[in-house]
Design a protein around this motif. Structure first.
Motif, PDB file in Angstrom:
ATOM      1  N   THR A  67      32.117  40.465  43.006  1.00 28.34           N
ATOM      2  CA  THR A  67      32.470  41.413  44.064  1.00 28.34           C
ATOM      3  C   THR A  67      31.268  41.659  44.973  1.00 28.34           C
ATOM      4  N   GLY A  68      30.113  41.877  44.380  1.00 22.20           N
ATOM      5  CA  GLY A  68      28.902  42.132  45.162  1.00 22.20           C
ATOM      6  C   GLY A  68      28.489  40.956  46.024  1.00 22.20           C
ATOM      7  N   LEU A  69      28.649  39.759  45.483  1.00 27.79           N
ATOM      8  CA  LEU A  69      28.262  38.556  46.224  1.00 27.79           C
ATOM      9  C   LEU A  69      29.322  38.126  47.234  1.00 27.79           C
ATOM     10  N   GLY A  70      30.576  38.418  46.929  1.00 29.13           N
ATOM     11  CA  GLY A  70      31.658  38.032  47.824  1.00 29.13           C
ATOM     12  C   GLY A  70      32.180  36.628  47.579  1.00 29.13           C
ATOM     13  N   TYR A  71      31.858  36.066  46.420  1.00 31.80           N
ATOM     14  CA  TYR A  71      32.394  34.747  46.065  1.00 31.80           C
ATOM     15  C   TYR A  71      32.474  34.601  44.552  1.00 31.80           C
ATOM     16  N   LYS A  72      33.260  33.623  44.112  1.00 35.19           N
ATOM     17  CA  LYS A  72      33.484  33.380  42.688  1.00 35.19           C
ATOM     18  C   LYS A  72      32.309  32.628  42.076  1.00 35.19           C
ATOM     19  N   LEU A  73      31.901  33.058  40.897  1.00 36.61           N
ATOM     20  CA  LEU A  73      30.829  32.388  40.155  1.00 36.61           C
ATOM     21  C   LEU A  73      31.381  31.468  39.079  1.00 36.61           C
ATOM     22  N   VAL A  74      32.620  31.731  38.665  1.00 38.31           N
ATOM     23  CA  VAL A  74      33.232  30.921  37.611  1.00 38.31           C
ATOM     24  C   VAL A  74      34.653  30.539  38.004  1.00 38.31           C
ATOM     25  N   SER A  75      35.129  29.489  37.370  1.00 45.55           N
ATOM     26  CA  SER A  75      36.534  29.112  37.496  1.00 45.55           C
ATOM     27  C   SER A  75      37.055  28.853  36.089  1.00 45.55           C
ATOM     28  N   TYR A  76      38.324  29.136  35.905  1.00 41.60           N
ATOM     29  CA  TYR A  76      38.968  28.951  34.610  1.00 41.60           C
ATOM     30  C   TYR A  76      39.756  27.651  34.633  1.00 41.60           C
ATOM     31  N   ILE A  77      39.599  26.858  33.596  1.00 43.59           N
ATOM     32  CA  ILE A  77      40.268  25.572  33.494  1.00 43.59           C
ATOM     33  C   ILE A  77      41.250  25.629  32.335  1.00 43.59           C
ATOM     34  N   PRO A  78      42.537  25.477  32.631  1.00 43.89           N
ATOM     35  CA  PRO A  78      43.526  25.521  31.552  1.00 43.89           C
ATOM     36  C   PRO A  78      43.284  24.398  30.539  1.00 43.89           C
ATOM     37  N   CYS A  79      43.438  24.726  29.267  1.00 43.52           N
ATOM     38  CA  CYS A  79      43.260  23.745  28.190  1.00 43.52           C
ATOM     39  C   CYS A  79      44.499  23.736  27.311  1.00 43.52           C
ATOM     40  N   ASP A  80      44.596  22.719  26.503  1.00 46.59           N
ATOM     41  CA  ASP A  80      45.739  22.592  25.607  1.00 46.59           C
ATOM     42  C   ASP A  80      45.687  23.604  24.460  1.00 46.59           C
ATOM     43  N   ASN A  81      44.481  23.984  24.055  1.00 42.57           N
ATOM     44  CA  ASN A  81      44.383  24.961  22.964  1.00 42.57           C
ATOM     45  C   ASN A  81      44.691  26.361  23.471  1.00 42.57           C
TER      46      ASN A  81
END
Length: 113
Positions: free
Chosen positions: A61-75
């Protein structure tokens, strides 16, 4: 036996008065990058999962951009990865902080002989 004094410092960056990057936060991002799990990164940093999520949200929020992304997995759990922007921020912060320890130690030595 005489105890010697030694300098300590903490480096952080603020945006609009809010901390967006610090030594602790850099270690947190490294923990995310190495574990690919927010839960595991939280455990490594000795904070709750909820607190880890709050810190990450606060930074993004402070930076105004995403630092991580979530990758769907089979588990049952998704993997988490640093975004390009997250990797760049971490790299630039580490480069920026390089040499501060030495500079502080030298300045301390000059003033507190």
């Amino acid at each position: 036996m005489e105890t010697l004094m030694e300098p300590k410092f903490n480096l952080w960056i603020e945006k609009d008065g809010n901390v967006v990057m610090s030594l602790w936060r850099a270690n947190f991002l490294k923990a995310i990058a190495s574990s690919h799990s927010l839960k595991d990164a939280a455990e490594k940093m000795r904070i709750s999962y909820h607190e880890a999520q709050m810190k990450l949200d606060e930074m993004e929020t402070g930076l105004g951009y995403k630092l991580v992304s979530y990758i769907p997995c089979d588990n049952e759990k998704d993997e988490i990865r640093l975004t390009t922007e997250g990797e760049k921020l971490l790299k630039e912060f580490e480069e920026f902080g390089t040499g501060f320890d030495k500079d502080v130690a030298n300045k301390f030595k000059d003033k507190f002989k």
